[in-house]
Design an enzyme around this catalytic site. Structure first.
Site, PDB file in Angstrom:
ATOM      1  N   THR A 117      -2.183  -3.010  -2.950  1.00  0.00           N
ATOM      2  CA  THR A 117      -1.711  -4.261  -2.371  1.00  0.00           C
ATOM      3  C   THR A 117      -2.207  -5.472  -3.148  1.00  0.00           C
ATOM      4  OG1 THR A 117      -1.922  -5.697  -0.405  1.00  0.00           O
ATOM      5  CG2 THR A 117      -3.704  -4.154  -0.810  1.00  0.00           C
ATOM      6  N   TYR A 141      -8.687  -4.901   5.005  1.00  0.00           N
ATOM      7  CA  TYR A 141      -7.501  -4.207   4.479  1.00  0.00           C
ATOM      8  C   TYR A 141      -7.507  -4.231   2.957  1.00  0.00           C
ATOM      9  CZ  TYR A 141      -2.673  -3.604   2.986  1.00  0.00           C
ATOM     10  OH  TYR A 141      -1.538  -3.198   2.319  1.00  0.00           O
TER      11      TYR A 141
END
Length: 335
Positions: A117, A141
């Site tokens: 990501t 995350y």
């Protein structure tokens, strides 16, 4: 030989399965169905329901289907949730992936592609951001994904017969233009998905989290990539690994961004009506702006995105919402 797609019943994973099948690959799916759907997996791809952290199960799948590559999507992905429950994210995204990688090495699976990501960069400060930019994630995350990148790097250094590609996604949106799959998870948080649901009356209104960022209109800026272009990059990355291309970390984005308000303008334009949008406070963990420099993927994979058009992305998302609203999807047993 087969490709194992973990999380293949989910949003991006199901698109990946279709992309591989469309190009003649044999595919097997592992998904625990916590947020995915068995009906999203094409009948041609055997579905095993289970957890990527279950080493015995993963080993059986690899042996049974003669797996030579793993494309790993399974994991948790909501930034604000990771702020409130970081341990879940380190468990699902880091610890279980470590187990999956260990099984791949033990079973001599040579190729591994990991769904990472742009959140590993945080607010980069220089746009478009390149792969050699400093990584400074602003959420568990992002950190959980970065830690997995390190696991892959160190594993490949220790095992000459194991290589990998890390693809750092920017903001994935849209749906299969053929209407076969799309983002279907209830309560999804992706902006274009939420806006499409609101436009079609599935939500009474939607919120914009902060309009006081240091951007031209005060809302966050993101690089929105069509999911079909994204999974094509994975397939090309796999081809490169099989041809001996070696391990690599690459961005996947279009190289330009849109603010939240610009996205909303697109949704209203494509939908042809107004949407109830309400401004609220910032969410923890949201970066100001993240836009990709994807020159490396274009050069190394020969990746040439075909669907770089915001209105087109929104149109496919809206089309999928209409399909979801009218179709009673069966599970794979037909019940």
């Amino acid at each position: 030989m087969s490709v194992l797609v973990t999380g293949g019943a989910g949003y991006i994973g199901s698109h990946m399965v279709w992309e591989l099948l469309d190009h003649g690959e044999s595919v097997v799916v592992l998904d625990r169905l916590s947020s995915g759907f068995d009906w999203a997996v094409p009948a041609e791809a055997p579905l095993h329901v289970g957890d990527v952290g279950d080493g015995e199960l993963v080993a059986r799948i690899i042996q049974e289907h003669k797996v030579d590559a793993i494309i790993h999507f399974a994991g948790s992905l909501i930034v604000p949730e990771s702020m409130s429950d970081p341990l879940q994210y380190y468990e699902n995204n880091t610890c279980k992936t470590r187990s999956l990688v260990a099984t791949a090495v033990r079973e001599k699976v040579p190729h591994f592609i990991f769904s990472s990501t742009a959140a590993v960069y945080g607010t980069a400060g220089v746009e478009p951001v390149r792969e050699d930019a400093m990584t400074k994630p602003e959420s568990p995350y992002g950190t959980s994904k970065l830690m997995t990148e390190w696991i892959l790097r160190d594993t490949a250094a220790a095992h000459a017969d194991f290589d990998y590609t890390v693809l750092r996604y920017f903001n994935v949106a849209g749906a299969d233009p053929k209407g076969r799959t799309g983002q279907s998870t209830p309560g999804a948080t992706l902006l274009i998905k939420v806006a499409a649901e609101t436009a079609l009356g599935k939500r009474p209104f939607m919120q914009i989290y902060g309009d006081d960022y240091p951007t031209p209109d005060g809302t966050c800026i993101r690089d929105y990539i069509h999911v079909t272009d994204l999974v094509a990059a994975h397939r090309l990355a796999l081809n490169r690994l099989r041809a001996g291309g070696g391990s690599l970390v690459a961005n996947c984005g279009y190289g330009h961004g849109y603010s939240v308000l610009e996205v909303m303008d697109s949704v209203k334009r494509v939908y042809g009506g107004e949407i109830d949008v309400r401004i609220t406070g910032r969410r923890p963990g949201d970066a100001v702006a993240v836009v990709a420099n994807s020159d490396l993927a274009r050069r190394e994979f020969g990746w040439a995105p075909r669907l770089d058009n915001l209105d087109g992305i929104v149109s496919d998302a809206l089309s999928w919402e209409r399909i979801l609203a009218t179709k009673n999807w069966p599970n794979r047993t037909g019940s």
